[in-house]
Design a protein around this motif. Structure first.
Motif, PDB file in Angstrom:
ATOM      1  N   MET A   1      31.877  45.253  55.789  1.00 52.80           N
ATOM      2  CA  MET A   1      31.405  46.309  54.901  1.00 52.80           C
ATOM      3  C   MET A   1      31.291  45.758  53.490  1.00 52.80           C
ATOM      4  SD  MET A   1      33.040  50.089  54.255  1.00 52.80           S
ATOM      5  CE  MET A   1      34.577  49.429  53.616  1.00 52.80           C
ATOM      6  N   ASN A   2      30.158  45.973  52.834  1.00 57.91           N
ATOM      7  CA  ASN A   2      29.951  45.489  51.484  1.00 57.91           C
ATOM      8  C   ASN A   2      30.787  46.302  50.500  1.00 57.91           C
ATOM      9  OD1 ASN A   2      28.078  43.591  52.324  1.00 57.91           O
ATOM     10  ND2 ASN A   2      26.369  45.039  52.173  1.00 57.91           N
ATOM     11  N   HIS A   3      31.280  45.642  49.467  1.00 57.15           N
ATOM     12  CA  HIS A   3      31.995  46.335  48.402  1.00 57.15           C
ATOM     13  C   HIS A   3      31.735  45.615  47.096  1.00 57.15           C
ATOM     14  CE1 HIS A   3      34.819  43.074  49.375  1.00 57.15           C
ATOM     15  NE2 HIS A   3      35.271  43.217  48.133  1.00 57.15           N
ATOM     16  N   THR A   4      31.904  46.332  46.009  1.00 56.26           N
ATOM     17  CA  THR A   4      31.689  45.748  44.693  1.00 56.26           C
ATOM     18  C   THR A   4      32.876  44.864  44.342  1.00 56.26           C
ATOM     19  OG1 THR A   4      30.470  47.700  43.995  1.00 56.26           O
ATOM     20  CG2 THR A   4      31.291  46.238  42.265  1.00 56.26           C
ATOM     21  N   PRO A   5      32.648  43.589  44.004  1.00 59.08           N
ATOM     22  CA  PRO A   5      33.783  42.706  43.694  1.00 59.08           C
ATOM     23  C   PRO A   5      34.483  43.130  42.410  1.00 59.08           C
ATOM     24  CG  PRO A   5      31.710  41.606  43.207  1.00 59.08           C
ATOM     25  CD  PRO A   5      31.355  42.879  43.915  1.00 59.08           C
ATOM     26  N   LEU A   6      35.789  42.874  42.366  1.00 62.66           N
ATOM     27  CA  LEU A   6      36.554  43.126  41.148  1.00 62.66           C
ATOM     28  C   LEU A   6      36.175  42.103  40.084  1.00 62.66           C
ATOM     29  CD1 LEU A   6      40.078  43.775  42.720  1.00 62.66           C
ATOM     30  CD2 LEU A   6      38.462  45.485  41.893  1.00 62.66           C
ATOM     31  N   ASN A   7      36.322  42.509  38.839  1.00 60.59           N
ATOM     32  CA  ASN A   7      36.004  41.633  37.713  1.00 60.59           C
ATOM     33  C   ASN A   7      37.254  40.886  37.257  1.00 60.59           C
ATOM     34  OD1 ASN A   7      33.392  42.625  37.728  1.00 60.59           O
ATOM     35  ND2 ASN A   7      33.782  44.136  36.120  1.00 60.59           N
ATOM     36  N   VAL A   8      37.122  39.587  37.044  1.00 56.95           N
ATOM     37  CA  VAL A   8      38.233  38.772  36.575  1.00 56.95           C
ATOM     38  C   VAL A   8      37.819  38.083  35.279  1.00 56.95           C
ATOM     39  CG1 VAL A   8      37.523  36.818  38.024  1.00 56.95           C
ATOM     40  CG2 VAL A   8      39.863  36.933  37.183  1.00 56.95           C
ATOM     41  N   ALA A   9      38.757  38.020  34.331  1.00 54.94           N
ATOM     42  CA  ALA A   9      38.497  37.374  33.044  1.00 54.94           C
ATOM     43  C   ALA A   9      39.628  36.401  32.730  1.00 54.94           C
ATOM     44  CB  ALA A   9      38.359  38.417  31.938  1.00 54.94           C
ATOM     45  N   LEU A  10      39.320  35.435  31.872  1.00 55.19           N
ATOM     46  CA  LEU A  10      40.284  34.407  31.469  1.00 55.19           C
ATOM     47  C   LEU A  10      40.735  34.652  30.039  1.00 55.19           C
ATOM     48  CD1 LEU A  10      38.352  31.234  32.719  1.00 55.19           C
ATOM     49  CD2 LEU A  10      39.981  32.618  34.010  1.00 55.19           C
ATOM     50  N   PRO A  31      32.340  34.188  45.961  1.00 52.80           N
ATOM     51  CA  PRO A  31      31.747  35.451  45.536  1.00 52.80           C
ATOM     52  C   PRO A  31      32.680  36.645  45.631  1.00 52.80           C
ATOM     53  CG  PRO A  31      31.160  35.041  47.784  1.00 52.80           C
ATOM     54  CD  PRO A  31      32.052  33.897  47.377  1.00 52.80           C
ATOM     55  N   GLU A  32      33.971  36.415  45.989  1.00 57.97           N
ATOM     56  CA  GLU A  32      34.868  37.554  46.202  1.00 57.97           C
ATOM     57  C   GLU A  32      35.228  38.271  44.912  1.00 57.97           C
ATOM     58  OE1 GLU A  32      37.843  37.117  49.460  1.00 57.97           O
ATOM     59  OE2 GLU A  32      37.299  35.000  49.305  1.00 57.97           O
ATOM     60  N   ARG A 317      43.855  37.055  46.862  1.00 55.43           N
ATOM     61  CA  ARG A 317      44.656  38.013  47.620  1.00 55.43           C
ATOM     62  C   ARG A 317      44.371  39.440  47.139  1.00 55.43           C
ATOM     63  NH1 ARG A 317      48.910  36.104  50.688  1.00 55.43           N
ATOM     64  NH2 ARG A 317      50.021  38.074  50.449  1.00 55.43           N
ATOM     65  N   VAL A 318      44.293  39.602  45.823  1.00 54.16           N
ATOM     66  CA  VAL A 318      43.957  40.917  45.264  1.00 54.16           C
ATOM     67  C   VAL A 318      42.587  41.366  45.766  1.00 54.16           C
ATOM     68  CG1 VAL A 318      43.393  42.136  43.129  1.00 54.16           C
ATOM     69  CG2 VAL A 318      45.422  40.663  43.228  1.00 54.16           C
ATOM     70  N   ALA A 319      41.621  40.451  45.725  1.00 54.41           N
ATOM     71  CA  ALA A 319      40.265  40.788  46.169  1.00 54.41           C
ATOM     72  C   ALA A 319      40.242  41.217  47.630  1.00 54.41           C
ATOM     73  CB  ALA A 319      39.339  39.589  45.960  1.00 54.41           C
ATOM     74  N   LEU A 324      50.521  40.644  46.046  1.00 54.85           N
ATOM     75  CA  LEU A 324      50.750  39.388  45.343  1.00 54.85           C
ATOM     76  C   LEU A 324      51.860  38.599  46.029  1.00 54.85           C
ATOM     77  CD1 LEU A 324      50.636  40.671  41.644  1.00 54.85           C
ATOM     78  CD2 LEU A 324      48.851  39.382  42.849  1.00 54.85           C
ATOM     79  N   LEU A 325      51.686  37.294  46.083  1.00 52.79           N
ATOM     80  CA  LEU A 325      52.686  36.428  46.706  1.00 52.79           C
ATOM     81  C   LEU A 325      53.825  36.094  45.750  1.00 52.79           C
ATOM     82  CD1 LEU A 325      53.079  35.056  49.467  1.00 52.79           C
ATOM     83  CD2 LEU A 325      51.991  33.014  48.514  1.00 52.79           C
TER      84      LEU A 325
END
Length: 337
Positions: A1-10, A31-32, A317-319, A324-325
């Motif tokens: 199932m397609n889903h919108t990926p979460l946004n990650v920033a540095l 692309p996750e 893992r979040v995606a 969280l490990l």
């Protein structure tokens, strides 16, 4: 199932990202996850940073990250995770983050690996008297019979005292298990059963200091541990012992340590000091019983890749909807560096 990926920033200090997160590492997020910035935010006040914060679900932080306080969080309504590619988060994760319920992860577990490896190497070299024998060879430039100079040299049967059953302390204990050493530990939060599970004996700090051939410090830097190794404990170190510090300089009475070293019956391996860089005239630089290294026990060089991999794995893992490990909880802060 397609889903919108979460946004990650540095977000981290100048020059940090190229060392920890080269392009091939960051490419593992796609692309996750959607990476919002390849040039990390070095501050959170500019319009450019605030535009990124407004879209950020996951913030990957590194050394010298700016403080994430209530004002910053107000600009980051979607932020749910802070994943730190380093050890301590005390300099940038504020109470406001915990109050908001943001989940925090660190790379402290994997950063413990090189510190423990450095420590074990120094323990083995110290008991073998390698540094002292090498110095004598360089100075005398003639035949040296090592066990004639140091009849107590060798690792067999020696006692190694570990102060602090921290992540690093526990890893040191595990790495020492194959050797014929008597390993003891002192930690106020450890009981006899937990020590036995680690395969070591729990002893008092005074007994550890007075009886160990090598004493290695792995307690966290907290208000309660400042000057933990005070003048009294320094005086109790057995003659000929080696003191190793890869923790923090402020845990030790350095004046007392230097005075004891100058008596000639104590050796020291110091990867950390107070101040961080000693003044040029410090006797620690010149005394033959001291080995100084420039805070190099932790992750450096190729070892930074391990921290990057751990942090990226947490993001993935979040995606994927997994927990969280290496989650850090607010209560942990009272016991961690």
């Amino acid at each position: 199932m397609n889903h919108t990926p979460l946004n990650v920033a540095l977000a981290m200090g100048p020059g940090v990202a190229p060392r920890i997160f080269p392009p091939h590492r960051l490419a593992q997020l796609v692309p996750e996850l959607l990476l919002l910035n390849t040039e990390p935010m070095e501050e959170f006040a500019s319009p450019e940073s605030q535009a990124i914060l407004a879209r950020t679900d996951i913030l990957i932080t590194g050394w010298n990250c700016a403080a994430i306080d209530a004002d910053v969080l107000q600009k980051a309504p979607r932020l749910r995770y802070i994943l730190h590619a380093g050890g301590t988060v005390k300099h940038h994760v504020t109470d406001a983050c915990w109050e908001r319920g943001i989940q925090v992860s660190t790379a402290a577990e994997v950063n413990a690996i090189p510190v423990a490896e450095y420590t074990v190497a120094m323990i083995l070299l110290a008991n073998k008297r390698v540094l002292q024998v090498a110095r004598k060879l360089h100075t005398d430039r003639t035949t040296v019979e090592p066990d004639q100079v140091f009849p107590d040299m060798g690792n067999y049967g020696k006692r190694v005292g570990i102060i602090g059953a921290s992540k690093i302390g526990r890893h040191v204990i595990r790495l020492l298990a194959p050797y014929d050493l008597d390993v003891v530990v002192s930690d106020p939060y450890l009981d006899n059963a937990a020590a036995a599970a680690l395969g070591v004996e729990l002893v008092s700090l005074d007994e550890l200091v007075a009886s160990s051939d090598v004493v290695s410090l792995h307690a966290p830097s907290l208000p309660s541990t400042e000057n933990l190794i005070d003048a009294g404990l320094v005086a109790e170190l057995r003659p000929g012992a080696t003191f190793i510090n890869t923790s923090r300089g402020e845990l030790v009475d350095q004046d007392a340590l230097l005075d004891r070293i100058q008596r000639g019956d104590l050796y020291a391996v110091l990867d950390v000091t107070t101040p961080w860089v000693l003044p040029p005239d410090s006797k620690f630089y010149t005394h033959p019983n001291v080995l100084l290294t420039p805070h190099m026990a932790g992750s450096l060089g190729t070892e930074l890749g391990r921290m990057a991999a751990s942090t990226i794995d947490e993001a993935l893992r979040v995606a994927r909807g997994k927990p969280l490990l290496h989650a850090l909880h607010p209560n942990d802060l009272a016991f961690t560096a």
